[in-house]
Design an enzyme around this catalytic site. Structure first.
Site, PDB file in Angstrom:
ATOM      1  N   ASP A 114      38.236 -33.147 -26.585  1.00  0.00           N
ATOM      2  CA  ASP A 114      39.197 -32.054 -26.679  1.00  0.00           C
ATOM      3  C   ASP A 114      40.464 -32.560 -27.339  1.00  0.00           C
ATOM      4  O   ASP A 114      40.985 -33.621 -26.972  1.00  0.00           O
ATOM      5  CB  ASP A 114      39.518 -31.512 -25.283  1.00  0.00           C
ATOM      6  CG  ASP A 114      39.284 -30.022 -25.176  1.00  0.00           C
ATOM      7  OD1 ASP A 114      39.818 -29.294 -26.022  1.00  0.00           O
ATOM      8  OD2 ASP A 114      38.573 -29.592 -24.254  1.00  0.00           O
ATOM      9  N   ASP A 222      42.002 -27.329 -29.185  1.00  0.00           N
ATOM     10  CA  ASP A 222      42.535 -26.332 -28.265  1.00  0.00           C
ATOM     11  C   ASP A 222      43.597 -25.474 -28.952  1.00  0.00           C
ATOM     12  O   ASP A 222      44.529 -26.003 -29.578  1.00  0.00           O
ATOM     13  CB  ASP A 222      43.129 -27.045 -27.051  1.00  0.00           C
ATOM     14  CG  ASP A 222      43.545 -26.115 -25.952  1.00  0.00           C
ATOM     15  OD1 ASP A 222      42.667 -25.489 -25.334  1.00  0.00           O
ATOM     16  OD2 ASP A 222      44.759 -26.013 -25.699  1.00  0.00           O
ATOM     17  N   GLU A 281      39.437 -23.715 -31.468  1.00  0.00           N
ATOM     18  CA  GLU A 281      39.616 -22.592 -30.545  1.00  0.00           C
ATOM     19  C   GLU A 281      40.764 -21.753 -31.081  1.00  0.00           C
ATOM     20  O   GLU A 281      41.878 -22.253 -31.256  1.00  0.00           O
ATOM     21  CB  GLU A 281      39.935 -23.080 -29.136  1.00  0.00           C
ATOM     22  CG  GLU A 281      40.062 -21.927 -28.146  1.00  0.00           C
ATOM     23  CD  GLU A 281      40.815 -22.295 -26.883  1.00  0.00           C
ATOM     24  OE1 GLU A 281      40.533 -21.692 -25.842  1.00  0.00           O
ATOM     25  OE2 GLU A 281      41.714 -23.162 -26.948  1.00  0.00           O
ATOM     26  N   HIS A 353      35.106 -23.384 -19.730  1.00  0.00           N
ATOM     27  CA  HIS A 353      35.982 -23.646 -18.589  1.00  0.00           C
ATOM     28  C   HIS A 353      37.025 -22.544 -18.384  1.00  0.00           C
ATOM     29  O   HIS A 353      37.688 -22.521 -17.340  1.00  0.00           O
ATOM     30  CB  HIS A 353      36.690 -24.982 -18.781  1.00  0.00           C
ATOM     31  CG  HIS A 353      37.596 -25.006 -19.968  1.00  0.00           C
ATOM     32  ND1 HIS A 353      37.128 -24.981 -21.264  1.00  0.00           N
ATOM     33  CD2 HIS A 353      38.957 -25.021 -20.069  1.00  0.00           C
ATOM     34  CE1 HIS A 353      38.142 -24.985 -22.098  1.00  0.00           C
ATOM     35  NE2 HIS A 353      39.270 -25.007 -21.414  1.00  0.00           N
ATOM     36  N   ASP A 354      37.174 -21.637 -19.345  1.00  0.00           N
ATOM     37  CA  ASP A 354      38.153 -20.554 -19.243  1.00  0.00           C
ATOM     38  C   ASP A 354      37.517 -19.195 -18.978  1.00  0.00           C
ATOM     39  O   ASP A 354      38.235 -18.188 -18.937  1.00  0.00           O
ATOM     40  CB  ASP A 354      38.973 -20.461 -20.537  1.00  0.00           C
ATOM     41  CG  ASP A 354      40.014 -21.552 -20.661  1.00  0.00           C
ATOM     42  OD1 ASP A 354      40.435 -22.089 -19.618  1.00  0.00           O
ATOM     43  OD2 ASP A 354      40.405 -21.874 -21.799  1.00  0.00           O
TER      44      ASP A 354
END
Length: 591
Positions: A114, A222, A281, A353-354
Site C-alpha cells: 500500500d 491510496d 484507488e 478493507h473499506d
C-alpha cells in the site's frame, strides 16, 4: 489445517506477454491486523502472513496486496504513516517483510504494498519539522493557511475553507504552535502532503524506489487522485442542512494529477525491468478519467479502483442504506466494461478493507443460501473483463459482524460519525447504530476465520476486534476439506482465468440489461464464446437468452446438476461454445 505446499496451476506470467500479465492474474488483499496473529498479542502480523503462504498458494492467487505495515500511531489503522521505510513493531520487522517477499516469490506470487502518500501521520518527522515554525524548510511540504479574513484564529468559521472531511468535521485543524491551519482531508492526524512542492515528490519517489529495490512488485496507491488540489482552495457548495461545504470538486482529479502520475512512472518504473503492478484507488473517478489514467500509452497506472458500484445501495449517504437494484448494478458495471474496452483496464472487486462483506450486502447470509450467494457473486465478478481482487475471508463467504454497541467498533469513521450524529445533531443512538450496521468498514476487519477453535484460530490472545460468532460454521479448515465449498469454488474460478484466454482477453457484451433478477453477459475471443448467468434472487427464474445455450458446455457452476437456462435461487453457471466462423467478422455490441 494443512494445504499443499506449492501451487501447481499455470501462472499468467507463463501465458501472457509482460505488458499485460495482470490480465490473467488474481490479486488477494491481506489486511494484516486481522489476517493471522503469530505471537498472541491479538493483532495480526507479518509472521502470521508468512505462516499462511501455502494457503494462498493453494488458492492460486498471483499477487498479494498488503495493507499498510509501516510505522504508524494507528489512528486510521496504519493508513497514517510515521515512517515509510520501517515496519511497525505491531507487525514485525523489515527482516520479516524480506522473508515474506522471498516466500511469495518462491511460490510464484508477487507482493504489492500500500502506498499512502496523499497524507502522512502528524507524527511523521516531516510534519513535526513542518509545524515547528513558519520558516521551517519543510513548511511547504504540507498545506498551511492562515485563518479566514475577519475571523479570530481557532474560532468557529475561521477555517481557511469550508470543506468537510471524509471523517466528519472540517478539513482544517488549527495549530497553536504557529497560529495557522493545516489541511487534512481525512483524520486530524493525517495532514495532507503538498504535491505542488517538488521536494515532496522527490522524497516519495525515492521511497518507492527503495521498496522496489527490496523486492516489492508494485503499489496499490491510496486515494492517489486526491494529491493534486486546486491551489486557490475555493469554498465548496453547501447542501441544505449541512454545516460544511463539498470541497471534492477542488481536490478530486485535480489540475496536475496526470502530470504527477506520469512523473512518478518515469522516476520509479520506466527504467526498471520486470512486471510491476500499479493500482490507483480513485474515489469519484469517472469512466472517461479512468481511460486516461490506465491507457498504457500514457504511462500512469495499470488500473484504478472506482467506487460507483459501491454507492448503489446508499441513500443520501452511506449511513442511509438503500436496497440494491440489479438493473443499476448492471448499468454501472456495464458502463465501465464498455468504457475501458479499447483502452485501459478494469479492477474487479466486491470487498476490501473499506467495504462490508458482499454476502451480507448483495447476497443472502442465511445458512440456506449463504454459500450459494457467495459463489454466485464470485462467479459473476471474476468472469468480467478486468483483474479480480479477493479480500481476505471473501473466499470463505465471511459475513458482516453483528456488533452489539458502539464500544465494539474500532473504525475512526464510525466513531466520528456516531459522536457527531448523537451529540451535535441529537439523533437517537439506537437509530444511529442501526444505520451504521450494514455498511461500516469494521464489517470487513473482523479476524479471518481459520478454524472452529478459540478466536477462530486467529490468535491465542485477545483479538483487537471481535470475532464473528459464526466462525464455527464458516472457517477455512472446514472448507479445505470439501470439494463443494466456497473456497473450492474460488480456487476453480482463479484456475479458469489462468487457463482460458476468453476470460483474460475476451470482449464483453451485457445481456438482459432490464432484468431485475438475472445478471447475464457474454465474453468472446478467437472463436470461443462464454455465457455467464447469475440469479440475484432467492427464487427460481428463467434466463431469457438464446435457447441454444442450454446445450452448451458448462465449465463452472454452483449447483451440481444442470437445468438448462432455468436458474434456481442464487444459481450461477458459465457455459462455453465455439463461435461459427461466419459470425467472427460481425460487429459486436460492447458494454
Amino acid at each position: 489445517m494443512t494445504v499443499p505446499s506449492l501451487r501447481s496451476s499455470t501462472r499468467p506470467s507463463e501465458r501472457a506477454a509482460a505488458d499485460d500479465w495482470f490480465h490473467s492474474a488474481v490479486v488477494y488483499q491481506v489486511y494484516p491486523r486481522s489476517f493471522a496473529d503469530s505471537n498472541g498479542d491479538g493483532v495480526g502480523d507479518l509472521r502470521g502472513v508468512i505462516g499462511k503462504l501455502d494457503y494462498l498458494g493453494h488458492l492460486g492467487v498471483d499477487v498479494v496486496w498488503l495493507s499498510p505495515v509501516y510505522r504508524s500511531p494507528h489512528d486510521d489503522n496504519g493508513y497514517d504513516i510515521s515512517d515509510y521505510r520501517d515496519i511497525d513493531p505491531a507487525f514485525g520487522t523489515l527482516e520479516d517483510l524480506d522473508e515474506l517477499i522471498a516466500g511469495l516469490h518462491a511460490r510464484g506470487m508477487k507482493l504489492v504494498m500500500d502506498l499512502v502518500v496523499n497524507h502522512t501521520s502528524d507524527e511523521h518527522p516531516w510534519f513535526a519539522e513542518s509545524r515547528a515554525s513558519k520558516d521551517s524548510p519543510k513548511r511547504d511540504w504540507y498545506w498551511w493557511r492562515p485563518a479566514r479574513p475577519g475571523f479570530e484564529p481557532g474560532t468557529p468559521g475561521a477555517e481557511p475553507t469550508n470543506w468537510e472531511s471524509f471523517f466528519s468535521g472540517s478539513t482544517w485543524k488549527y495549530d497553536e504552535t504557529t497560529g495557522e491551519y493545516y489541511l487534512h482531508l481525512f483524520s486530524t492526524k493525517q495532514p495532507d502532503l503538498n504535491w505542488e512542492n517538488p521536494e515532496v515528490r522527490e522524497a516519495v519517489y525515492s521511497m518507492m524506489n527503495w521498496w522496489l529495490d527490496r523486492g516489492v512488485d508494485g503499489f496499490r496507491m491510496d486515494v492517489i487522485n486526491l494529491i493534486s488540489k486546486d491551489t486557490a482552495l475555493p469554498d465548496g457548495a453547501v447542501a441544505e442542512g449541512r454545516v460544511f461545504g463539498n470541497g471534492r470538486p477542488h481536490f478530486t482529479c485535480g489540475p496536475r494529477i496526470h502530470e504527477f502520475l506520469q512523473e512518478m512512472h518515469r522516476e520509479v518504473f520506466a527504467a526498471r525491468e520486470g512486471a510491476f503492478l500499479t493500482v490507483g484507488e480513485m474515489p469519484g473517478v469517472t469512466v472517461e478519467e479512468a481511460v486516461a489514467f490506465t491507457d498504457p500509452a500514457r504511462a500512469e497506472v495499470d488500473m484504478v479502483f472506482q467506487f460507483e458500484h459501491m454507492h448503489l445501495d446508499h441513500g443520501g449517504t452511506k449511513w442511509q442504506p438503500a436496497k440494491l437494484r440489479l438493473t443499476e448494478l448492471k448499468a454501472s458495471l456495464g458502463r465501465w466494461q464498455a468504457g475501458l474496452a479499447e483502452r485501459g483496464w478494469n479492477s474487479l472487486y466486491w470487498n476490501n478493507h473499506d467495504q462490508p462483506r458482499v454476502v451480507s450486502r448483495f447476497g443472502d447470509e442465511s445458512p440456506e443460501y449463504r454459500g450459494l450467494s457467495a459463489t454466485m457473486l464470485a462467479g459473476v465478478l471474476h468472469l468480467h473483463r478486468g483483474t479480480p481482487y479477493v479480500y481476505q475471508g471473501e473466499e470463505l463467504g465471511m459475513t458482516n459482524m453483528p456488533f452489539a454497541g458502539i464500544d465494539d467498533y474500532r473504525d475512526i469513521e464510525v466513531l466520528n460519525h456516531y459522536r457527531e450524529a448523537t451529540v451535535a445533531f441529537g439523533e437517537d443512538p439506537a437509530v444511529v447504530l442501526a444505520s451504521i450496521a450494514p455498511l461500516n468498514r469494521d464489517n470487513a476487519r473482523t479476524p479471518v476465520q481459520w478454524d472452529a477453535g478459540p478466536n477462530a484460530g486467529f490468535t491465542s490472545g485477545t483479538p483487537w476486534i471481535g470475532v464473528n460468532p459464526n466462525y464455527t460454521e464458516i472457517n477455512a479448515a472446514e472448507q479445505l476439506a470439501r470439494d463443494d465449498s466456497v473456497f473450492a469454488f474460488y480456487r476453480r474460478l482463479i484456475q479458469l482465468r489462468h487457463e482460458l484466454p476468453v476470460i483474460a482477453h475476451g470482449d464483453f457484451t451485457m445481456l438482459l440489461p432490464d432484468d431485475e433478477s438475472v445478471y447475464a453477459f457474454t465474453r468472446s475471443h478467437e472463436g470461443t464464446e462464454l455465457l455467464v448467468l447469475g440469479n440475484f434472487t432467492g427464487r427460481e427464474v428463467q434466463a431469457d437468452v438464446d435457447p441454444a445455450w442450454a446445450d452448451a458446455e458448462r465449465i463452472i457452476a454452483n449447483y451440481p446438476d444442470a437445468r438448462g437456462l432455468q436458474l434456481r435461487p442464487w444459481e450461477f453457471t458459465a457455459l462455453v461454445r465455439s463461435i461459427p466462423s461466419s459470425s467472427l467478422e460481425a460487429p459486436r455490441q460492447r458494454g
